[in-house]
Every structure is written in structure tokens, then in C-alpha cells.
Design a protein around this motif. Structure first.
Motif, PDB file in Angstrom:
ATOM      1  N   VAL A   1       3.485  -5.588  13.746  1.00 36.83           N
ATOM      2  CA  VAL A   1       3.471  -5.250  12.937  1.00 36.83           C
ATOM      3  C   VAL A   1       2.171  -4.783  11.522  1.00 36.83           C
ATOM      4  O   VAL A   1       2.132  -5.891  10.854  1.00 36.83           O
ATOM      5  CB  VAL A   1       4.882  -5.637  12.250  1.00 36.83           C
ATOM      6  CG1 VAL A   1       4.853  -4.075  10.915  1.00 36.83           C
ATOM      7  CG2 VAL A   1       5.811  -5.075  12.908  1.00 36.83           C
ATOM      8  N   ASP A   2       1.549  -3.899  12.050  1.00 36.49           N
ATOM      9  CA  ASP A   2       0.193  -3.755  12.241  1.00 36.49           C
ATOM     10  C   ASP A   2       0.289  -2.814  10.282  1.00 36.49           C
ATOM     11  O   ASP A   2       1.250  -1.911  10.167  1.00 36.49           O
ATOM     12  CB  ASP A   2      -0.681  -2.591  12.936  1.00 36.49           C
ATOM     13  CG  ASP A   2      -1.903  -2.940  12.448  1.00 36.49           C
ATOM     14  OD1 ASP A   2      -2.647  -3.486  11.264  1.00 36.49           O
ATOM     15  OD2 ASP A   2      -2.406  -3.044  13.305  1.00 36.49           O
ATOM     16  N   GLU A   3      -0.630  -2.411   9.821  1.00 32.96           N
ATOM     17  CA  GLU A   3      -0.449  -1.887   7.954  1.00 32.96           C
ATOM     18  C   GLU A   3       0.898  -2.146   7.321  1.00 32.96           C
ATOM     19  O   GLU A   3       1.686  -1.006   7.283  1.00 32.96           O
ATOM     20  CB  GLU A   3      -0.273  -0.220   8.993  1.00 32.96           C
ATOM     21  CG  GLU A   3      -1.310   0.526   9.669  1.00 32.96           C
ATOM     22  CD  GLU A   3      -2.823   0.328   8.684  1.00 32.96           C
ATOM     23  OE1 GLU A   3      -2.918   0.056   8.243  1.00 32.96           O
ATOM     24  OE2 GLU A   3      -3.850   0.486  10.260  1.00 32.96           O
ATOM     25  N   ILE A   4       1.154  -3.174   7.499  1.00 34.37           N
ATOM     26  CA  ILE A   4       1.936  -3.897   6.474  1.00 34.37           C
ATOM     27  C   ILE A   4       1.772  -3.361   5.096  1.00 34.37           C
ATOM     28  O   ILE A   4       3.021  -3.477   4.087  1.00 34.37           O
ATOM     29  CB  ILE A   4       2.231  -5.122   6.484  1.00 34.37           C
ATOM     30  CG1 ILE A   4       3.794  -5.806   6.277  1.00 34.37           C
ATOM     31  CG2 ILE A   4       1.477  -6.184   6.164  1.00 34.37           C
ATOM     32  CD1 ILE A   4       4.540  -4.652   6.948  1.00 34.37           C
ATOM     33  N   HIS A   5       0.669  -3.485   5.265  1.00 39.67           N
ATOM     34  CA  HIS A   5       0.655  -2.758   3.114  1.00 39.67           C
ATOM     35  C   HIS A   5       1.806  -1.508   3.045  1.00 39.67           C
ATOM     36  O   HIS A   5       0.969  -0.920   1.868  1.00 39.67           O
ATOM     37  CB  HIS A   5      -1.046  -2.514   2.782  1.00 39.67           C
ATOM     38  CG  HIS A   5      -1.151  -1.752   3.667  1.00 39.67           C
ATOM     39  ND1 HIS A   5      -2.364  -1.918   5.060  1.00 39.67           N
ATOM     40  CD2 HIS A   5      -2.101  -0.300   3.851  1.00 39.67           C
ATOM     41  CE1 HIS A   5      -2.882  -1.313   5.690  1.00 39.67           C
ATOM     42  NE2 HIS A   5      -2.735   0.160   5.030  1.00 39.67           N
ATOM     43  N   ASN A   6       1.626  -0.616   3.470  1.00 42.42           N
ATOM     44  CA  ASN A   6       2.501   0.610   3.741  1.00 42.42           C
ATOM     45  C   ASN A   6       3.819   0.155   2.899  1.00 42.42           C
ATOM     46  O   ASN A   6       4.555   0.977   2.710  1.00 42.42           O
ATOM     47  CB  ASN A   6       2.666   1.386   4.301  1.00 42.42           C
ATOM     48  CG  ASN A   6       1.066   2.076   5.008  1.00 42.42           C
ATOM     49  OD1 ASN A   6       0.010   2.275   4.377  1.00 42.42           O
ATOM     50  ND2 ASN A   6       0.892   2.374   6.738  1.00 42.42           N
ATOM     51  N   LEU A   7       4.370  -1.593   3.194  1.00 41.50           N
ATOM     52  CA  LEU A   7       5.626  -1.466   2.951  1.00 41.50           C
ATOM     53  C   LEU A   7       5.498  -1.472   1.423  1.00 41.50           C
ATOM     54  O   LEU A   7       4.753  -2.702   0.696  1.00 41.50           O
ATOM     55  CB  LEU A   7       5.815  -2.942   3.472  1.00 41.50           C
ATOM     56  CG  LEU A   7       7.450  -3.174   3.277  1.00 41.50           C
ATOM     57  CD1 LEU A   7       7.361  -4.187   4.735  1.00 41.50           C
ATOM     58  CD2 LEU A   7       7.582  -3.861   2.523  1.00 41.50           C
ATOM     59  N   ASN A   8       6.137  -1.205   0.075  1.00 38.78           N
ATOM     60  CA  ASN A   8       5.720  -1.245  -0.541  1.00 38.78           C
ATOM     61  C   ASN A   8       7.685  -1.455  -1.806  1.00 38.78           C
ATOM     62  O   ASN A   8       8.088  -0.932  -1.978  1.00 38.78           O
ATOM     63  CB  ASN A   8       5.637   0.566  -1.394  1.00 38.78           C
ATOM     64  CG  ASN A   8       5.382   0.026  -2.995  1.00 38.78           C
ATOM     65  OD1 ASN A   8       5.472  -1.351  -4.178  1.00 38.78           O
ATOM     66  ND2 ASN A   8       5.524   0.986  -4.414  1.00 38.78           N
ATOM     67  N   LEU A   9       6.969  -3.015  -2.244  1.00 34.93           N
ATOM     68  CA  LEU A   9       8.777  -3.744  -2.689  1.00 34.93           C
ATOM     69  C   LEU A   9       9.166  -2.958  -3.774  1.00 34.93           C
ATOM     70  O   LEU A   9       9.937  -3.673  -3.909  1.00 34.93           O
ATOM     71  CB  LEU A   9       8.656  -4.873  -2.105  1.00 34.93           C
ATOM     72  CG  LEU A   9       8.095  -6.262  -1.394  1.00 34.93           C
ATOM     73  CD1 LEU A   9       8.388  -7.459  -1.369  1.00 34.93           C
ATOM     74  CD2 LEU A   9       9.591  -5.105  -0.304  1.00 34.93           C
ATOM     75  N   ALA A  10       7.730  -2.456  -4.664  1.00 27.67           N
ATOM     76  CA  ALA A  10       8.266  -1.409  -6.171  1.00 27.67           C
ATOM     77  C   ALA A  10       8.975  -0.862  -5.963  1.00 27.67           C
ATOM     78  O   ALA A  10       9.365  -0.262  -6.691  1.00 27.67           O
ATOM     79  CB  ALA A  10       7.141  -1.655  -6.547  1.00 27.67           C
ATOM     80  N   SER A  11       9.355   0.013  -4.915  1.00 28.21           N
ATOM     81  CA  SER A  11      10.407   1.022  -3.724  1.00 28.21           C
ATOM     82  C   SER A  11      11.082   0.519  -3.608  1.00 28.21           C
ATOM     83  O   SER A  11      11.232  -0.513  -2.587  1.00 28.21           O
ATOM     84  CB  SER A  11       9.345   2.785  -3.808  1.00 28.21           C
ATOM     85  OG  SER A  11       9.057   1.944  -1.954  1.00 28.21           O
ATOM     86  N   ALA A  12      12.263   1.824  -3.714  1.00 29.76           N
ATOM     87  CA  ALA A  12      14.131   1.973  -3.391  1.00 29.76           C
ATOM     88  C   ALA A  12      13.443   1.557  -2.127  1.00 29.76           C
ATOM     89  O   ALA A  12      14.640   0.559  -1.119  1.00 29.76           O
ATOM     90  CB  ALA A  12      14.809   2.410  -3.917  1.00 29.76           C
TER      91      ALA A  12
END
Length: 343
Positions: A188-199
Motif C-alpha cells: 500500500v503506497d502513499e500511506i501519508h494520504n491516510l490522515n488519522l486526524a480526520s473521521a
């Protein structure tokens, strides 16, 4: 070798299918390292205008790809990926994953895809003739949702998704297919697109966890400076941190390995008038110019080689390197003189 011999060689197709589909991924795995054999100088000089254009088009296609260098970072990540897949093979509960983190253009994607390629080739050798899907490669959708994430998996497999299909329907279909296909590695690339600060980011994280728990595979993640992106914050972040091995990539220092990288790229050049050792002697300059980024180094050398063919100079010189424009990050971080050609 004659031009007729060259004509029967497979064409270097300039188009590369995206690796985020099964067909594109399999072509990537099947692809052989780029090779090109020069005609001797007399044969090249005797080519007609049209023949020379065709020959040089192939040379430029070759230089646009050039070689993938096996660096110490590549070796470390591929070893760790292999180790984790072995550790996880009998695991029934939470499996360990790996996160590759680093700055822009530090070779993360190239390395994890190479890990996947090596793994799939090994599986094919162990189980010849079996219709397996050993490796899946997807990217994390920006501003995504659980449905978009599930759809990335479905798109890789070519599974149809319709509006009436909810997220669970798609996820269950994906898990069923990948379990039946004996998938062992999910990248799974570009995992920085996953923002845990958002719902939405929290929901996507939960669904990644769902996928990892519903298929017996090792998950490999990659992203830009993920340890500073909030991926490890909160309850979900601590859970990810507790199950993951973090490996950092970065730019190379100016040392013997850097000089070896430059020498390897120089040995792959197919230019008639290039003086061997030119790039090696300028390895310090190349490090200053690129900031030690292997991506920027590859860009610079490939661009200079193609410009040398287009101009007819057929050699890379210091002046040609100065004139080449590479990625903005490297150009902004370093300064170099632009030496215009006379005439």
C-alpha cells in the motif's frame, strides 16, 4: 551487430502500464532489465537518415529507463520484507507489517515495488503453473474513504463495482478473491494520504485493519515522512505502531556507495563519444547537485544522456550536466552555474 540484428530485437515500448492493475503489475514483474547493444562506430555512421533516427529513438528509450541500482537501502528493505513474510506465514492473529518512510524522491516506491517483484518471482519458481496472485500493489487514495480504498483493491483485481455495492460487499469480495489466490504480500503506497486526524482517515485505517485481518498476507506500507504525518497518533496510531516495523529511507551521503552508484549508471550509458570516467570524476559535483537523492541523480544522468543523443554530441560533459534541469526540490536546494553553449 548490424542494423538488421537490431531490427529483430524487441522494441523498447515507451509506454508503461500503471502497476496498480493486475495486468500492469504482472508486466512490471515480467519486465527484464533494459539492455541495448551499440552498433560499432562504422556501422552507425553508415546508417541512412531514417535508420539512424530509428536507432537513436531506441537508444533514447533505453536511456529513459536505464538501470535500477541495488543500494544498501534496497537490500535492507527486501531482507526485512522477506523476514516479515516468513514470520507471518503461520500467524493466525495480528500480523506484523512494515512501513517504509522517507522524504520525497528517496526511492521508497522503487524499493517496495522491487520487493514485490522479487517476492512474486520467488513464488512463481516455487509453484510453477499455479494461477496465484502473490502480490497486490495499490496506492492510498487522497481524501479517500473506506469505499475508495476497497475500490482500489477491486480495481487492481478487475472486479466490477457498482453503486448498489456497499463498502462491506466490495471488501468481502476482495478478501475472498485474494485468499483464494494465495496472496502473500499487499503493498500500500502513499500511506501519508491516510490522515488519522480526520473521521475519513480513521475509517480508512479501520478498513485497512479489516483487510489485514481477513486475508493471510503481510502488509507493506510506504509514505512520505509518515512518522511526522500523524499516522502513529491516537489509539489507532498506537495500534499501527505496535504492529509495524518502521524503516526510514533518505538521501545518500557522499561516500564510497555514492561513487559506486555513479559508476554503475555511467557504465550503463550507450553513447558513442562519452569519455569513461567523466561522471565518476564528477561524483562530488553530482552529489552537491542532487543533494544525494538517487531519484534526482537518475533524472540528471538520463536527461543528459538523451540530450546528448538529440544534440548529436553523444557524450555527457560537465557543461551538459550544468545545463540539464531536474526536479524543483533538487534545483531549489542546490545552486549550479548554467553554462550556455557557444554558437
Amino acid at each position: 551487430m548490424t542494423i538488421d540484428d537490431q531490427a529483430v530485437e524487441p522494441d523498447l515500448d515507451p509506454r508503461q502500464l500503471p502497476s496498480v492493475t493486475l495486468d500492469g503489475w504482472r508486466r512490471f514483474v515480467d519486465a527484464k532489465p533494459a539492455t541495448f547493444e551499440l552498433l560499432d562506430h562504422d556501422s552507425y555512421s553508415s546508417l541512412s537518415g531514417a535508420e539512424k533516427l530509428t536507432f537513436d529513438d531506441r537508444r533514447m528509450a533505453y536511456h529513459s529507463e536505464l538501470v535500477i541500482i541495488e543500494t544498501s537501502t534496497v537490500r535492507h528493505i527486501t531482507r526485512q520484507g522477506r523476514l516479515l513474510s516468513l514470520l507471518n506465514q503461520r500467524e493466525c492473529g495480528a500480523r506484523r507489517s512494515m512501513i517504509v518512510s522517507g522524504p520525497w524522491a528517496s526511492g521508497k516506491t522503487t524499493t517496495i515495488k522491487l520487493l514485490g517483484k522479487i517476492h512474486e518471482q520467488n513464488v512463481r519458481r516455487r509453484y510453477p503453473g499455479q494461477d496465484r496472485i502473490p502480490v497486490v500493489y495499490i496506492t492510498t487514495p487522497p481524501k479517500g474513504s473506506p469505499r475508495k480504498l476497497a475500490s482500489e483493491f477491486a480495481n487492481f483485481l478487475g472486479l466490477p463495482t457498482r453503486q448498489r455495492h456497499n463498502t462491506t460487499d466490495i471488501a468481502d469480495a476482495v478478501c475472498h478473491v485474494l485468499t483464494e489466490a494465495r496472496t502473500e504480500l499487499v503493498i500500500v503506497d502513499e500511506i501519508h494520504n491516510l490522515n488519522l486526524a480526520s473521521a475519513a482517515g480513521e475509517d480508512m485505517s479501520d478498513h485497512l485493519k479489516y483487510f489485514s485481518e481477513h486475508m493471510p498476507a503481510t502488509f507493506i506500507y510506504s509514505g512520505i515522512n509518515v512518522e511526522r504525518s500523524g499516522l502513529f497518533t491516537g489509539v489507532r496510531g498506537r495500534q499501527i505502531s505496535g504492529r509495524s516495523v518502521l524503516i526510514k529511507t533518505g538521501n545518500f551521503p557522499f561516500n564510497d556507495e555514492w561513487k559506486s552508484l555513479v559508476a554503475s549508471m555511467e557504465s550503463a550509458l550507450r553513447l558513442y563519444k562519452h569519455r569513461d570516467g567523466t561522471l565518476t570524476r564528477n561524483s562530488k559535483y553530482l552529489h552537491q547537485r542532487t543533494g544525494g537523492s538517487i531519484s534526482s541523480l537518475s533524472h540528471l544522468i538520463r536527461a543528459a544522456a538523451i540530450m546528448a543523443i538529440l544534440s548529436g554530441d553523444d557524450a555527457i560533459t560537465r557543461e551538459a550536466l550544468d545545463a540539464a534541469i531536474i526536479d524543483h526540490a533538487a534545483e531549489s536546494a542546490t545552486s549550479h552555474p548554467i553554462t550556455p553553449k557557444a554558437g
